[in-house]
Design an enzyme around this catalytic site. Structure first.
Site, mmCIF file in Angstrom:
data_model
loop_
_atom_site.group_PDB
_atom_site.id
_atom_site.type_symbol
_atom_site.label_atom_id
_atom_site.label_comp_id
_atom_site.label_asym_id
_atom_site.label_seq_id
_atom_site.Cartn_x
_atom_site.Cartn_y
_atom_site.Cartn_z
ATOM 1 N N SER A 151 -65.918 23.703 -12.775
ATOM 2 C CA SER A 151 -66.100 22.255 -12.928
ATOM 3 C C SER A 151 -67.222 21.769 -12.015
ATOM 4 C CB SER A 151 -64.784 21.554 -12.553
ATOM 5 O OG SER A 151 -64.931 20.152 -12.552
ATOM 6 N N ASP B 152 -62.341 30.448 -10.361
ATOM 7 C CA ASP B 152 -61.674 29.135 -10.386
ATOM 8 C C ASP B 152 -60.202 29.375 -10.677
ATOM 9 O OD1 ASP B 152 -60.975 26.280 -10.968
ATOM 10 O OD2 ASP B 152 -63.139 26.044 -10.868
ATOM 11 N N ASP C 292 -56.392 31.796 -7.433
ATOM 12 C CA ASP C 292 -56.402 30.854 -6.311
ATOM 13 C C ASP C 292 -57.166 31.487 -5.145
ATOM 14 O OD1 ASP C 292 -55.835 29.192 -4.189
ATOM 15 O OD2 ASP C 292 -53.704 28.992 -4.665
ATOM 16 N N TYR D 223 -58.678 15.103 3.809
ATOM 17 C CA TYR D 223 -59.961 15.565 3.250
ATOM 18 C C TYR D 223 -61.059 15.449 4.303
ATOM 19 C CZ TYR D 223 -63.860 15.928 -0.099
ATOM 20 O OH TYR D 223 -65.000 16.312 -0.764
ATOM 21 N N LYS E 43 -63.168 18.612 5.801
ATOM 22 C CA LYS E 43 -64.619 18.719 5.594
ATOM 23 C C LYS E 43 -65.378 18.699 6.916
ATOM 24 C CE LYS E 43 -64.713 19.229 1.148
ATOM 25 N NZ LYS E 43 -65.072 20.552 0.591
HETATM 26 N N1 NAD Z 1 -68.233 15.233 -6.095
HETATM 27 C C1 NAD Z 1 -68.561 14.727 -4.914
HETATM 28 O O1 NAD Z 1 -68.989 13.561 -4.799
HETATM 29 C C2 NAD Z 1 -68.452 15.570 -3.675
HETATM 30 C C3 NAD Z 1 -68.913 15.016 -2.463
HETATM 31 C C4 NAD Z 1 -68.827 15.769 -1.303
HETATM 32 C C5 NAD Z 1 -68.318 17.058 -1.336
HETATM 33 N N2 NAD Z 1 -67.871 17.566 -2.519
HETATM 34 C C6 NAD Z 1 -67.332 18.927 -2.497
HETATM 35 O O2 NAD Z 1 -68.023 19.703 -3.455
HETATM 36 C C7 NAD Z 1 -67.175 20.731 -3.949
HETATM 37 C C8 NAD Z 1 -67.128 20.669 -5.482
HETATM 38 O O3 NAD Z 1 -66.605 19.404 -5.862
HETATM 39 P P1 NAD Z 1 -66.695 18.837 -7.354
HETATM 40 O O4 NAD Z 1 -67.022 17.411 -7.234
HETATM 41 O O5 NAD Z 1 -67.516 19.723 -8.194
HETATM 42 O O6 NAD Z 1 -65.138 18.925 -7.749
HETATM 43 P P2 NAD Z 1 -64.402 19.323 -9.107
HETATM 44 O O7 NAD Z 1 -63.027 18.786 -8.956
HETATM 45 O O8 NAD Z 1 -65.216 18.917 -10.276
HETATM 46 O O9 NAD Z 1 -64.380 20.914 -9.037
HETATM 47 C C9 NAD Z 1 -63.635 21.606 -8.071
HETATM 48 C C10 NAD Z 1 -63.211 22.923 -8.676
HETATM 49 O O10 NAD Z 1 -62.513 23.672 -7.656
HETATM 50 C C11 NAD Z 1 -61.459 24.354 -8.306
HETATM 51 N N3 NAD Z 1 -60.415 24.722 -7.353
HETATM 52 C C12 NAD Z 1 -59.624 23.892 -6.641
HETATM 53 N N4 NAD Z 1 -58.760 24.587 -5.903
HETATM 54 C C13 NAD Z 1 -59.015 25.890 -6.136
HETATM 55 C C14 NAD Z 1 -58.439 27.105 -5.663
HETATM 56 N N5 NAD Z 1 -57.439 27.100 -4.782
HETATM 57 N N6 NAD Z 1 -58.931 28.283 -6.131
HETATM 58 C C15 NAD Z 1 -59.942 28.288 -7.033
HETATM 59 N N7 NAD Z 1 -60.532 27.173 -7.501
HETATM 60 C C16 NAD Z 1 -60.066 25.981 -7.063
HETATM 61 C C17 NAD Z 1 -60.938 23.346 -9.342
HETATM 62 O O11 NAD Z 1 -60.147 23.983 -10.338
HETATM 63 C C18 NAD Z 1 -62.238 22.772 -9.865
HETATM 64 O O12 NAD Z 1 -62.717 23.479 -10.987
HETATM 65 C C19 NAD Z 1 -65.791 20.487 -3.317
HETATM 66 O O13 NAD Z 1 -65.646 21.317 -2.185
HETATM 67 C C20 NAD Z 1 -65.882 19.030 -2.896
HETATM 68 O O14 NAD Z 1 -65.000 18.722 -1.848
HETATM 69 C C21 NAD Z 1 -67.931 16.858 -3.683
#
Ligand code: NAD
Length: 247
Positions: A17, A38, A60, A154, A158
């Site tokens: 994702s 994932d 996981d 969170y 982070k």
């Molecule tokens: N989207 C934002 O604005 C944003 C901002 C700052 C940081 N981030 C960080 O960027 C990274 C990606 O975020 P995103 O926005 O693409 O989120 P998202 O929710 O679209 O994707 C996260 C993915 O991680 C997978 N996942 C969760 N737990 C898991 C596990 N235990 N094992 C395997 N897979 C697992 C989920 O199934 C999902 O597909 C994350 O670490 C998030 O904290 C995102």
């Protein structure tokens, strides 16, 4: 300048994702073999022409056995690990009242402990060849306290990623391995859908670039950190937030 990602082997967690999917695609298009990990296999699709060097691994990655399994599969399938992008994450928007220990533990397990477990397993493998690039995921929330959206579990997890990055960079540097993290701002992915359009519009009005970020904005920076010429960049965090917060 060439990125030197052609023929490399990269593990991307959270590849099903958002940002992780974009990173996996970007590295694949640069010629790397991809182990796309994932929780579920759904949605982990390779770009056209990359199918022969793309493996989706459901599981996981926040458990020691899950993290080690992904690295073992990468070695069994493609022979080694050159790049780890630990992108898997879960978000939390709680208040002091509703962030109980269960929420706290899961958010820390996936974001912080999971990143450590994947990095530990990958670095052990990279060390055998004296080369590696590790990229972890922090967040703007670690710097701002989370603002209106992110909750304390969170934010703390982070912020921990920044310390983890520095520690791992010191320990892995002598092995030929760089360790960095990115700190995205507000990026349009399923994770930020909970924010709603009004909150996002308010954010946009404060971002100097006057837009939210795309997963590809972040993938570009990750590809740079994963590249061969980035060998003297280690222990840092790179903000990818359109200028919203400057550190
Ligand atoms: N989207 C934002 O604005 C944003 C901002 C700052 C940081 N981030 C960080 O960027 C990274 C990606 O975020 P995103 O926005 O693409 O989120 P998202 O929710 O679209 O994707 C996260 C993915 O991680 C997978 N996942 C969760 N737990 C898991 C596990 N235990 N094992 C395997 N897979 C697992 C989920 O199934 C999902 O597909 C994350 O670490 C998030 O904290 C995102």
């Amino acid at each position: 300048m060439r990125l030197g990602l052609d023929g490399r082997v990269a593990i991307v967690t959270g590849a099903g994702s958002g940002i992780g999917a974009s990173v996996a695609r970007a590295l694949a298009l640069e010629g790397s073999a991809i182990v796309a990990a994932d929780l579920h296999e759904d949605g982990i699709e390779p770009p056209a022409d990359c199918a022969g060097r793309w493996l989706a691994v459901p599981g996981d990655v926040a458990t020691p056995s899950g993290a080690e399994r992904v690295v073992d599969i990468a070695v069994e399938t493609f022979g080694r690990v050159d790049v780890l992008v630990a992108c898997a994450g879960v978000y939390e928007t709680g208040t002091l009242e509703d962030v109980d220990e269960k929420v706290w533990d899961r958010v820390h397990d996936v974001n912080l402990r999971g990143s450590y477990l994947c990095a530990r397993a990958a670095i052990a493998e990279m060390a055998k060849r004296g080369y590696g690039r590790v990229i972890l995921f922090s967040s703007i929330a670690a710097q701002t306290g989370g603002g209106v959206a992110a909750g304390p579990a969170y934010v703390a997890a982070k912020a921990g990623i920044i310390g983890l990055t520095r520690s791992l960079a010191q320990k892995a540097g002598p092995l030929g391995i760089t360790v960095n993290c990115v700190a995205p701002g507000v990026i349009d992915t399923p994770m930020t859908e909970v924010m709603g359009p009004e909150v996002k519009q308010d954010v946009v009005s404060k971002v100097p670039m006057r837009r939210t970020g795309s997963p590809d904005d972040v993938a570009f920076v990750v590809a740079m950190l994963a590249s061969e010429p980035a060998g003297y960049l280690s222990g840092t965090h790179l903000d990818v937030n359109g200028g919203l917060h400057m550190t």
